[in-house]
Scaffold this active site. Structure first.
Site, PDB file in Angstrom:
ATOM      1  N   GLY A 142       0.823  -1.204   0.000  1.00  0.00           N
ATOM      2  CA  GLY A 142       0.000   0.000   0.000  1.00  0.00           C
ATOM      3  C   GLY A 142       0.855   1.251   0.000  1.00  0.00           C
ATOM      4  O   GLY A 142       1.764   1.412  -0.823  1.00  0.00           O
ATOM      5  N   TYR A 143       0.562   2.136   0.927  1.00  0.00           N
ATOM      6  CA  TYR A 143       1.247   3.429   0.979  1.00  0.00           C
ATOM      7  C   TYR A 143       2.764   3.301   1.098  1.00  0.00           C
ATOM      8  O   TYR A 143       3.499   3.890   0.294  1.00  0.00           O
ATOM      9  CB  TYR A 143       0.661   4.254   2.125  1.00  0.00           C
ATOM     10  CG  TYR A 143       1.307   5.600   2.326  1.00  0.00           C
ATOM     11  CD1 TYR A 143       1.199   6.601   1.366  1.00  0.00           C
ATOM     12  CD2 TYR A 143       2.024   5.878   3.493  1.00  0.00           C
ATOM     13  CE1 TYR A 143       1.790   7.845   1.559  1.00  0.00           C
ATOM     14  CE2 TYR A 143       2.615   7.110   3.695  1.00  0.00           C
ATOM     15  CZ  TYR A 143       2.496   8.091   2.719  1.00  0.00           C
ATOM     16  OH  TYR A 143       3.097   9.313   2.909  1.00  0.00           O
TER      17      TYR A 143
END
Length: 332
Positions: A142-143
């Protein structure tokens, strides 16, 4: 005397972007800001910037906005724990690549990328981080993973024609915060907030004014192809800091705490369930939150101090006092 540089800011209506525009305009720089909505355009114009409406997918729009700009500050990003890997990649990796392509085509001199300590999050303690700490082979998905890949694009793009510099703040907070502080207030008021292992471990922080100081210094003095960590200074206990931060909004954090081992199981299970079942709303705790807020995160920003001449322009105490005063006057 040279004329002030013209700057292009992506994410102009965001927390860092708004404060950076204010800082640049105070110093006499013309600013062009990328925004996605008419509402964002109005707020950015009120700060004294010109606007160009578009998305990170539109290279031609980006290039048009960057014409006659000497500096590009790339602050736009998809943050948080919600979203597919494809969404994070599209915004944070492909979007950064598009920004770099537009900057090259527009003959921009310097590209400053706003990154994060989260690029180093891989499940191990984040202690005494510095710029020589290697990116993990398997960062958290993800991030963190998308921002790590974005950094790689930025460093690979560095050249004599386009100098690229990366600035990594940790735990951005302060004036006009529409990110961290509202999220924490909501978590506490909804009864979802829990300390992890008591919360009594050291953490780095970076007031948004100090982030903006570092970004401008990086544009002026940063060595091409380099990364710079920036912080407010010596670490502070996370529990003490967040308690005081939320107190500026009249919110008291309860003493409720969960053991780290229990939080770790919950985070792994929560991430799996949200990824598999595509549940609405964020998990109660994610692995990213566990790694970034469930243990020590300490950073050495000596490189920025030596090479950029970076010094915090506001202390934690001054920042907390300013937040409290703004809340009392109704401008918080």
């Amino acid at each position: 005397m040279n004329e002030p540089e013209t700057a292009f800011v992506s994410g102009g209506s965001g927390f860092v972007g708004r404060n950076l525009i204010r800082r640049l305009r105070r110093q006499g720089h013309a600013v062009v800001a990328l925004v996605r909505t008419a509402q964002a355009a109005a707020s950015v114009k009120a700060l004294g910037a010109s606007v160009i409406e578009g998305d990170l997918d539109a290279v031609a729009v980006l290039q048009r906005g960057m014409q006659h700009c000497q500096w590009v500050f790339h602050a736009a990003a998809k943050v948080g724990v919600q979203g597919s890997a494809a969404d994070f990649h599209r915004v944070n990796v492909t979007g950064t690549a598009n920004m770099l392509a537009a900057a090259r085509a527009a003959s921009v001199c310097c590209f400053i990328h706003v990154s994060t300590e989260a690029v180093l999050a891989n499940g191990h303690p984040l202690v005494n981080l510095n710029e020589s700490t290697p990116l993990p082979a398997r960062p958290l998905p993800g991030y963190p993973a998308s921002k790590a890949r974005a950094e790689q694009r930025v460093l690979a793009a560095n050249s004599d024609a386009l100098e690229t510099v990366i600035v990594r703040p940790r735990l951005i907070w302060g004036a006009d915060d529409t990110s961290l502080l509202p999220m924490l207030v909501q978590a506490v008021c909804s009864g979802r907030f829990r300390w992890i292992g008591g919360g009594r471990y050291p953490t780095a922080t970076t007031h948004v004014f100090n982030v903006c100081e570092a970004l401008v210094l990086a544009a002026r003095h940063g060595r091409p192809g380099e990364v710079y960590f920036v912080t407010d200074g010596a670490p502070v206990e996370l529990r003490a800091f967040l308690t005081r931060l939320l107190a500026t909004r009249g919110v008291r954090i309860p003493d409720a705490s969960v053991p780290h081992a229990v939080a770790s199981v919950a985070a792994t299970w929560g991430d799996f369930m949200h990824r598999t079942l595509k549940l609405a709303g964020p998990p109660a705790i994610s692995r990213m939150a566990l790694r970034l807020f469930g243990g020590p995160v300490t950073i050495d920003d000596g490189k920025a101090r030596r090479e950029l001449g970076y010094r915090p322009v506001i202390t934690r105490q001054q920042g907390l006092d300013a937040l409290a005063t703004a809340e009392q006057s109704g401008h918080g």
